[in-house]
Structures are given as structure tokens and as C-alpha cells.
Design an enzyme around this catalytic site. Structure first.
Site, PDB file in Angstrom:
ATOM      1  N   ASP A   1       0.791  -1.242   0.000  1.00 43.50           N
ATOM      2  CA  ASP A   1       0.000   0.000   0.000  1.00 43.50           C
ATOM      3  C   ASP A   1       0.823   1.294   0.000  1.00 43.50           C
ATOM      4  O   ASP A   1       1.811   1.397   0.730  1.00 43.50           O
ATOM      5  CB  ASP A   1      -0.849   0.102   1.266  1.00 43.50           C
ATOM      6  CG  ASP A   1      -1.595  -1.157   1.608  1.00 43.50           C
ATOM      7  OD1 ASP A   1      -1.584  -2.090   0.806  1.00 43.50           O
ATOM      8  OD2 ASP A   1      -2.184  -1.181   2.696  1.00 43.50           O
TER       9      ASP A   1
ATOM     10  N   GLU B   1     -10.449  -2.331   4.428  1.00 41.50           N
ATOM     11  CA  GLU B   1      -9.096  -1.835   4.687  1.00 41.50           C
ATOM     12  C   GLU B   1      -8.924  -0.447   4.058  1.00 41.50           C
ATOM     13  O   GLU B   1      -9.694  -0.045   3.187  1.00 41.50           O
ATOM     14  CB  GLU B   1      -8.046  -2.772   4.066  1.00 41.50           C
ATOM     15  CG  GLU B   1      -8.115  -4.199   4.539  1.00 41.50           C
ATOM     16  CD  GLU B   1      -6.997  -5.097   3.993  1.00 41.50           C
ATOM     17  OE1 GLU B   1      -6.363  -5.802   4.786  1.00 41.50           O
ATOM     18  OE2 GLU B   1      -6.765  -5.105   2.772  1.00 41.50           O
TER      19      GLU B   1
END
Ligand code: FRU
Length: 501
Positions: free
Chosen positions: A51, A230
Site C-alpha cells: 500500500d 481496509e
């Protein structure tokens, strides 16, 4: 993300990917390890990335932090890597910003500029708000292994100090409790934290970044729930003079084409609660390879997002070894109405659009097939402007007969990307599956911008109303493009532009 699953994937990598990597054909780049490295997308020099984290703009610099395992090209003990760009294209990788410590490894989070010194670290401090993930605690199965913590930098992100009072938001007993995205909410003069809490989003508020109060929850009964929630982001956007709030939520698995994907909700936020009238599930990008995207902070009205260009289904085993994973290109997000509903469009920012030089243009159609160019570069943009709506395919191919097919099916009103014959696909059973995307626009002509960069394609259709991002790993560079229609191709212009370097 399921931590056990990730380690499972690492084991698979050790047994399978070593073999498949050895089969990869000759490289055009000198070093075979560099064969699939993109030219205008960010990749870490070494090791693993997932990420994007802590994106913040400061003094002419776009900061990009990222989930990073510097030791191995597989997910492992997470650090925050760091890169800086002035133009959103050239990225300078910096030294690692945050290392694991006694409270855990460093999972995803965000960064803000604390102009008024609310936290007391210093006026204008860059403050990172992140999840500490304690693996030993996870093994004890108490459910208390994820907690929110702070670190700050007083030298524009150059060096970092962890706050002594960490964690600032301890876990109340929620197994998945992570990925804080923090923003300033002027009306209540508070910081708002948007946090992923298993199957919903929880909003917290704070005056000083150190003490957090729970405000509300959102989403248990709304949206897609095929996997854990998420990496959220809450973004105020303008639409025709009024503010609407967009809530991005990545979910894994549960994507329309399998695995990891980002959904969003358009609604209202009053500093305490997010509300939406959306009943339809909305995907930010329908392709398999755009996950965990969030926007830059400290950019005022500019909503610039970047995503992780991979999918947890196979991220650990894609055929690169020195480095693993790239980011998407940064994208400008905006609201657009289709029918009665607001959608988020994604387009390339002006900095990226202008980094390409025209190579060839066609302004009249007539035949069913058009060969755009031969010996095309490895990094380019293909623009198809106002093609009269019909089923068609854009085929990228190479001398060993591999093909990546991007297209539109009129009967289903869907775009698709078929990478089944695009080269290395055997490292994962899901990878070769064709991905589909709903066309939202009802325009009678189709316009596409395709950003191709060695081993990835990003499709922006109809002004970014439908987007698809996909990786592919050809044995030889894709050296030809053909466009094939069901009927004669009628269009305003088709152009290919080369990345300027
Ligand atoms: C999303 C994610 C986050 C987590 C990080 C760990 O891809 O699973 O939820 O913080 O990756 O690397």
C-alpha cells in the site's frame, strides 16, 4: 488482508515462482531482473512494496510513503519506505522512514501537516498516524494486536521520531483495526480519523492527534462485504457548488473480478457521522490491479490518489524478483453525475498527460482494422477519441505471438481486459482470467486513454468514469498495436504518444 494467508503466499513463492522466473525469455533491458520494471511508475529499488501510505504534499514535494519489506521481495516485516517527487513522475527513493519497534511492525496509515501545532511536536510538523501491528500479540490471539500510533518529522520527512505515548488509540478488541486516514475538519476544529474496523468504518475525532473519541460507525449493512475492509479515505469533493463526501474503502477479497478492489460511497459528513443514499455498489477501478488507493493530504481542493498496482491473490508471486510491485499512476478524482447518481471519475493529472510526446495520429477511419504502429515504445499512451460505439478490441502483441486484449462488448455494455495469452500467467490460477467492467456512460461514442508501461496497462474510459488497471508479463516486449472493430471503425482521432523520459 489475512496475515496467515500472506505467509501462505510467501511459502508458495519459494516453491513455485523460482521455477517460473527461470523460464522467462530473453530480456530487452540489459539486466533480466529489470525486465518488467516500469518507466514512469514508482517501484522500490529493492524488496517488496504494497500500500501507498502517508501521502502528503509539502513545499513543492509530493511525499509517498509505502508498505515496504526492504529485505525480501515478499510481504514480511513492514516498514514505511519513502519517495519524493516534484512532478508525480520522477520519484527519488529516500531512506526508510519508519522501522518496526517494540510495539510492532508499521502497517498502513496517513500523514498530515500540523500547521497549528495541535499535537505539540512543533509548528508545521509532519505527523504520521499509522497502525502498529504486534505479531506476538497476534499469535496469542487476544485480538489486540493492531493499535494506532504517531511519529513526527520536523525536517520535511527527512527523519522521524516515534511518539513516546504510543499507541494513541488502543485496540478495543477488534481483530482488524487499522489503516488510519486523518484529515482536518474545519467546522469543528478537529482532526477526523477514518479507520477500517473489520466489516465497517469507525470515525474518531481529536483536538491534538493524541486523544481520540469514537464518533460513529458506518457500513455494516451497506456496500460490498466479500472481504475485510481496509485502507479507507474520506474526501470532501465539490459538485456544482456543494460539498459531497466520498468514502473510499478497499476490500479484500471480494472484487468484481476477484481478490482486492476499492469501493466507494458518495454521501454527507457532518464531523460526526457519514451518511449515504447509495444502494448500488460502486467500484473505483474494475481491473484486478489497483488496491489500497488513498489521496494526498495538504493539497486543498486537489484530490490526487495513488494505488498499489497489484492484488493479494498473487502479489507475492508475480515474476519480478529484485523488486516486487509498482504504484499506479497518480489520478485526479472528481464527481460526475450519471442518471440520478454521483460517481467518482479518475483521470491522469496534467503533469502526467503532458509527459508524453505525439508519435502518430490517425484522423479518419473506414476499415474494420487499424494497425496503429509497429515497433512501438514500451512506455506510451494510446488515445482513442470518439469512436462510434460498437464492439472492438485493442490488441497489443509481440513477435512470439503473445497478446493483451483490451476491448468493449456492445451486447453486454462492458469493457474487458483479457491477459490469458499475455505471457507469464502460470504463477497463479486467477491471473489469466478476463476482467470485466460496467460502462457507465451512455454516450454514443467511446473515448479511451490507455497508459501502457512495460508490464501494466491503465484504462481510463469515458473521461475516467470506468477505469481498469491490469498487470501483464510478456516474454518479449509488446511491439504492435491493432484495433479491430465489429464494423468499420469511425472515430474522430486515434493517437499514440511516447513517454518523454
Ligand atoms: C492492505 C493491508 C492493510 C495493512 C497492510 C499491511 O493491503 O492489508 O490493511 O495495513 O496491507 O501490509
Amino acid at each position: 488482508m489475512n496475515i496467515t494467508k500472506k505467509f501462505g503466499a510467501v511459502m508458495l513463492f519459494l516453491s513455485v515462482a523460482g521455477g517460473s522466473f527461470a523460464q522467462v525469455g530473453q530480456s530487452t533491458k540489459q539486466d533480466p531482473e529489470e525486465k518488467y520494471r516500469p518507466i514512469y511508475h514508482f517501484t522500490p529499488k529493492h524488496g517488496w512494496m504494497n500500500d501507498p501510505n502517508g501521502m502528503v504534499y509539502l513545499n513543492g514535494n509530493y511525499h509517498l510513503f509505502f508498505q515496504h519489506n526492504p529485505e525480501k521481495p515478499v510481504w514480511g516485516p513492514m516498514h514505511w519506505g519513502h519517495a519524493i517527487s516534484k512532478d508525480l513522475i520522477h520519484w527519488d527513493e529516500q531512506k526508510i522512514a519508519l522501522y518496526p519497534d517494540s510495539l510492532g511492525t508499521i502497517f498502513s496509515g496517513s500523514a498530515v501537516i500540523d500547521k497549528d501545532n495541535t499535537a505539540g511536536f512543533g509548528k508545521g510538523a509532519m505527523v504520521a498516524i499509522f497502525t502498529h501491528h504486534n505479531h506476538a500479540e497476534e499469535d496469542r490471539k487476544t485480538g489486540l494486536h493492531q493499535n494506532q500510533s504517531l511519529a513526527y518529522s520536523l525536517d520535511n520527512g527527512g527523519s522521524w521520531t516515534k511518539y513516546r505515548g504510543n499507541p494513541v488509540l488502543p485496540n478495543p478488541g477488534i481483530w482488524d483495526f487499522r489503516d488510519p486516514k486523518v484529515m482536518w475538519f474545519e467546522q469543528t476544529k478537529s482532526w477526523i480519523m477514518t479507520l477500517a474496523t473489520k466489516d465497517c468504518i469507525t470515525f474518531y475525532s481529536s483536538r491534538d492527534l493524541k486523544t481520540w473519541k469514537k464518533e460513529s460507525e458506518f457500513g455494516k449493512q451497506v456496500g460490498a462485504h466479500g472481504g475485510v475492509w481496509e485502507c479507507p479515505d474520506l474526501i470532501p469533493m465539490q459538485y456544482k457548488g456543494s460539498t459531497k463526501w466520498v468514502l473510499l474503502v478497499s476490500i479484500n477479497p471480494g472484487g468484481p473480478n476477484g481478490g482486492s478492489v476499492t469501493q466507494y460511497f458518495v454521501g454527507d459528513f457532518d464531523g460526526h457521522q457519514f451518511r449515504t443514499a447509495d444502494t448500488k455498489i460502486k467500484w473505483l477501478d474494475w481491473g484486478p490491479d489497483n488496491y489500497a488507493g488513498v489521496t494526498w493530504s495538504n493539497l486543498w481542493d486537489r484530490h490526487l490518489m495513488i494505488g498499489w498496482m497489484s492484488n493479494w491473490q498473487y502479489a507475492n508471486v508475480v515474476p519480478t524478483n529484485r523488486w516486487r510491485s509498482a504504484s499506479t499512476i497518480p489520478r485526479t478524482l472528481a464527481l460526475e453525475k450519471v442518471g440520478q447518481s454521483l460517481y467518482v471519475s479518475s483521470t491522469a493529472p496534467k503533469e502526467i498527460e503532458s509527459a508524453f510526446r505525439p508519435l502518430k495520429k490517425y484522423s479518419t477511419g473506414g476499415n474494420k482494422e487499424l494497425t496503429i504502429a509497429e515497433n512501438i515504445p514500451q512506455a506510451y499512451r494510446l488515445d482513442i477519441n470518439k469512436l462510434k460505439r460498437q464492439s472492438f478490441k485493442v490488441i497489443l502483441s509481440n513477435e512470439v505471438g503473445e497478446e493483451l486484449v483490451i476491448g468493449y462488448r456492445q451486447d453486454k455494455n462492458e469493457y474487458f481486459i483479457d491477459r490469458a495469452k499475455s505471457g507469464e500467467v502460470s504463477f497463479n490460477a486467477e491471473f489469466p482470467k478476463t476482467a470485466f467492467a460496467e460502462r457507465l456512460s451512455d454516450n454514443s461514442t467511446v473515448s479511451l486513454n490507455l497508459y501502457v508501461d512495460v508490464s501494466s496497462v491503465e484504462l481510463f474510459a469515458d473521461g475516467g468514469l470506468t477505469t481498469m488497471t491490469s498487470l501483464f508479463f510478456p516474454k518479449k516486449p509488446m511491439s504492435q498495436i491493432r484495433i479491430i472493430g465489429d464494423q468499420k471503425l469511425k472515430f474522430q482521432e486515434i493517437a499514440i504518444s511516447e513517454f518523454k523520459k
